[in-house]
Write a protein that holds these residues in place. Structure first.
Motif, PDB file in Angstrom:
ATOM      1  N   GLY A 183       0.825  -1.209   0.000  1.00  0.00           N
ATOM      2  CA  GLY A 183       0.000   0.000   0.000  1.00  0.00           C
ATOM      3  C   GLY A 183       0.858   1.258   0.000  1.00  0.00           C
ATOM      4  O   GLY A 183       0.550   2.236  -0.713  1.00  0.00           O
ATOM      5  N   ARG A 184       1.931   1.256   0.765  1.00  0.00           N
ATOM      6  CA  ARG A 184       2.840   2.409   0.783  1.00  0.00           C
ATOM      7  C   ARG A 184       3.523   2.596  -0.565  1.00  0.00           C
ATOM      8  O   ARG A 184       3.725   3.725  -1.016  1.00  0.00           O
ATOM      9  CB  ARG A 184       3.878   2.252   1.891  1.00  0.00           C
ATOM     10  N   LEU A 185       3.873   1.485  -1.219  1.00  0.00           N
ATOM     11  CA  LEU A 185       4.485   1.596  -2.548  1.00  0.00           C
ATOM     12  C   LEU A 185       3.519   2.245  -3.536  1.00  0.00           C
ATOM     13  O   LEU A 185       3.917   3.081  -4.351  1.00  0.00           O
ATOM     14  CB  LEU A 185       4.918   0.214  -3.058  1.00  0.00           C
ATOM     15  N   TYR A 186       2.243   1.853  -3.465  1.00  0.00           N
ATOM     16  CA  TYR A 186       1.239   2.477  -4.327  1.00  0.00           C
ATOM     17  C   TYR A 186       1.097   3.964  -4.019  1.00  0.00           C
ATOM     18  O   TYR A 186       1.000   4.785  -4.929  1.00  0.00           O
ATOM     19  CB  TYR A 186      -0.117   1.782  -4.167  1.00  0.00           C
ATOM     20  N   GLU A 187       1.069   4.300  -2.733  1.00  0.00           N
ATOM     21  CA  GLU A 187       0.938   5.710  -2.347  1.00  0.00           C
ATOM     22  C   GLU A 187       2.135   6.529  -2.819  1.00  0.00           C
ATOM     23  O   GLU A 187       1.970   7.656  -3.284  1.00  0.00           O
ATOM     24  CB  GLU A 187       0.794   5.833  -0.834  1.00  0.00           C
ATOM     25  N   GLU A 188       3.337   5.954  -2.710  1.00  0.00           N
ATOM     26  CA  GLU A 188       4.536   6.666  -3.161  1.00  0.00           C
ATOM     27  C   GLU A 188       4.480   6.921  -4.663  1.00  0.00           C
ATOM     28  O   GLU A 188       4.805   8.010  -5.130  1.00  0.00           O
ATOM     29  CB  GLU A 188       5.793   5.873  -2.815  1.00  0.00           C
ATOM     30  N   GLN A 189       4.057   5.904  -5.409  1.00  0.00           N
ATOM     31  CA  GLN A 189       3.985   6.081  -6.856  1.00  0.00           C
ATOM     32  C   GLN A 189       2.918   7.114  -7.216  1.00  0.00           C
ATOM     33  O   GLN A 189       3.113   7.944  -8.085  1.00  0.00           O
ATOM     34  CB  GLN A 189       3.682   4.771  -7.561  1.00  0.00           C
ATOM     35  N   GLU A 190       1.809   7.068  -6.521  1.00  0.00           N
ATOM     36  CA  GLU A 190       0.732   8.013  -6.793  1.00  0.00           C
ATOM     37  C   GLU A 190       1.166   9.441  -6.466  1.00  0.00           C
ATOM     38  O   GLU A 190       0.857  10.371  -7.206  1.00  0.00           O
ATOM     39  CB  GLU A 190      -0.512   7.646  -5.978  1.00  0.00           C
ATOM     40  N   SER A 191       1.911   9.618  -5.379  1.00  0.00           N
ATOM     41  CA  SER A 191       2.359  10.971  -5.018  1.00  0.00           C
ATOM     42  C   SER A 191       3.399  11.485  -6.015  1.00  0.00           C
ATOM     43  O   SER A 191       3.494  12.693  -6.238  1.00  0.00           O
ATOM     44  CB  SER A 191       2.915  10.992  -3.607  1.00  0.00           C
ATOM     45  N   ARG A 192       4.172  10.590  -6.616  1.00  0.00           N
ATOM     46  CA  ARG A 192       5.162  11.012  -7.628  1.00  0.00           C
ATOM     47  C   ARG A 192       4.499  11.392  -8.940  1.00  0.00           C
ATOM     48  O   ARG A 192       4.975  12.268  -9.636  1.00  0.00           O
ATOM     49  CB  ARG A 192       6.179   9.906  -7.875  1.00  0.00           C
ATOM     50  N   THR A 193       3.414  10.707  -9.303  1.00  0.00           N
ATOM     51  CA  THR A 193       2.782  10.961 -10.589  1.00  0.00           C
ATOM     52  C   THR A 193       1.727  12.062 -10.537  1.00  0.00           C
ATOM     53  O   THR A 193       1.382  12.632 -11.549  1.00  0.00           O
ATOM     54  CB  THR A 193       2.129   9.677 -11.147  1.00  0.00           C
ATOM     55  N   THR A 194       1.180  12.339  -9.363  1.00  0.00           N
ATOM     56  CA  THR A 194       0.163  13.385  -9.225  1.00  0.00           C
ATOM     57  C   THR A 194       0.838  14.745  -9.138  1.00  0.00           C
ATOM     58  O   THR A 194       1.752  14.926  -8.337  1.00  0.00           O
ATOM     59  CB  THR A 194      -0.684  13.146  -7.957  1.00  0.00           C
ATOM     60  N   PRO A 195       0.382  15.718  -9.933  1.00  0.00           N
ATOM     61  CA  PRO A 195       0.966  17.056  -9.836  1.00  0.00           C
ATOM     62  C   PRO A 195       0.684  17.664  -8.475  1.00  0.00           C
ATOM     63  O   PRO A 195      -0.307  17.383  -7.828  1.00  0.00           O
ATOM     64  CB  PRO A 195       0.244  17.844 -10.924  1.00  0.00           C
ATOM     65  N   ALA A 196       1.581  18.514  -8.003  1.00  0.00           N
ATOM     66  CA  ALA A 196       1.505  19.098  -6.680  1.00  0.00           C
ATOM     67  C   ALA A 196       0.294  19.999  -6.492  1.00  0.00           C
ATOM     68  O   ALA A 196      -0.235  20.132  -5.413  1.00  0.00           O
ATOM     69  CB  ALA A 196       2.789  19.886  -6.372  1.00  0.00           C
ATOM     70  N   GLY A 197      -0.165  20.643  -7.539  1.00  0.00           N
ATOM     71  CA  GLY A 197      -1.294  21.578  -7.431  1.00  0.00           C
ATOM     72  C   GLY A 197      -2.645  20.915  -7.422  1.00  0.00           C
ATOM     73  O   GLY A 197      -3.645  21.537  -7.135  1.00  0.00           O
ATOM     74  N   HIS A 198      -2.767  19.632  -7.678  1.00  0.00           N
ATOM     75  CA  HIS A 198      -4.078  18.971  -7.791  1.00  0.00           C
ATOM     76  C   HIS A 198      -4.391  18.110  -6.653  1.00  0.00           C
ATOM     77  O   HIS A 198      -4.057  17.511  -5.912  1.00  0.00           O
ATOM     78  CB  HIS A 198      -4.166  18.144  -9.066  1.00  0.00           C
TER      79      HIS A 198
END
Length: 138
Positions: free
Chosen positions: A123-138
């Motif tokens: 779950g943490r690996l998924y969250e890390e990948q999602e935080s890297r791919t999601t732009p900071a402003g959204h």
């Protein structure tokens, strides 16, 4: 892009669920005392049936001797001896069942905790990948 670490974790989780997961699935459904009591109840029923079968087989093997001595036999002493043997057998058998159930439960809990840690890590690996791919402003 495929994350190799995530694929490894998912492979390990799938392998666990196919092998040990099936074996230990019943452990997470019960408390330790309930798990042991369930096994003791089944052990009592199976142990009684096994003792009865052994008693019948013994009786068949010694049928001639039993029939010859039936009129002179002290039935109370004979039944008391059978009852004492039954109680000793059941005490030893249920003790073994209790030890087995508690050891199995402890191993199952330890294994399931390890499995849940792997799930959290995935779950943490998924969250890390999602935080890297999601732009900071959204």
């Amino acid at each position: 892009m495929i994350d190799q670490e995530r694929v490894r974790e998912m492979t390990k989780l799938a392998a666990y669920e196919q092998r040990e997961g099936k074996k230990y699935r019943q452990v997470i459904r019960y408390y330790r005392g309930d798990f042991a009591a369930r096994h003791l109840l089944k052990g009592f029923l199976y142990g009684t049936a096994a003792f009865g079968i052994f008693l019948v087989l013994w009786g068949v093997c010694h049928m001639e001797e039993l029939l010859e001595n039936l009129d002179s036999m002290d039935l109370i002493a004979f039944l008391t001896a059978v009852l004492v043997r039954y109680l000793f057998f059941m005490a030893a058998y249920l003790l073994a069942i209790d030890i087995y159930a508690n050891v199995f439960y402890a191993a199952g809990r330890k294994s399931m905790k390890r499995h849940y840690r792997r799930l959290k890590h995935l779950g943490r690996l998924y969250e890390e990948q999602e935080s890297r791919t999601t732009p900071a402003g959204h």
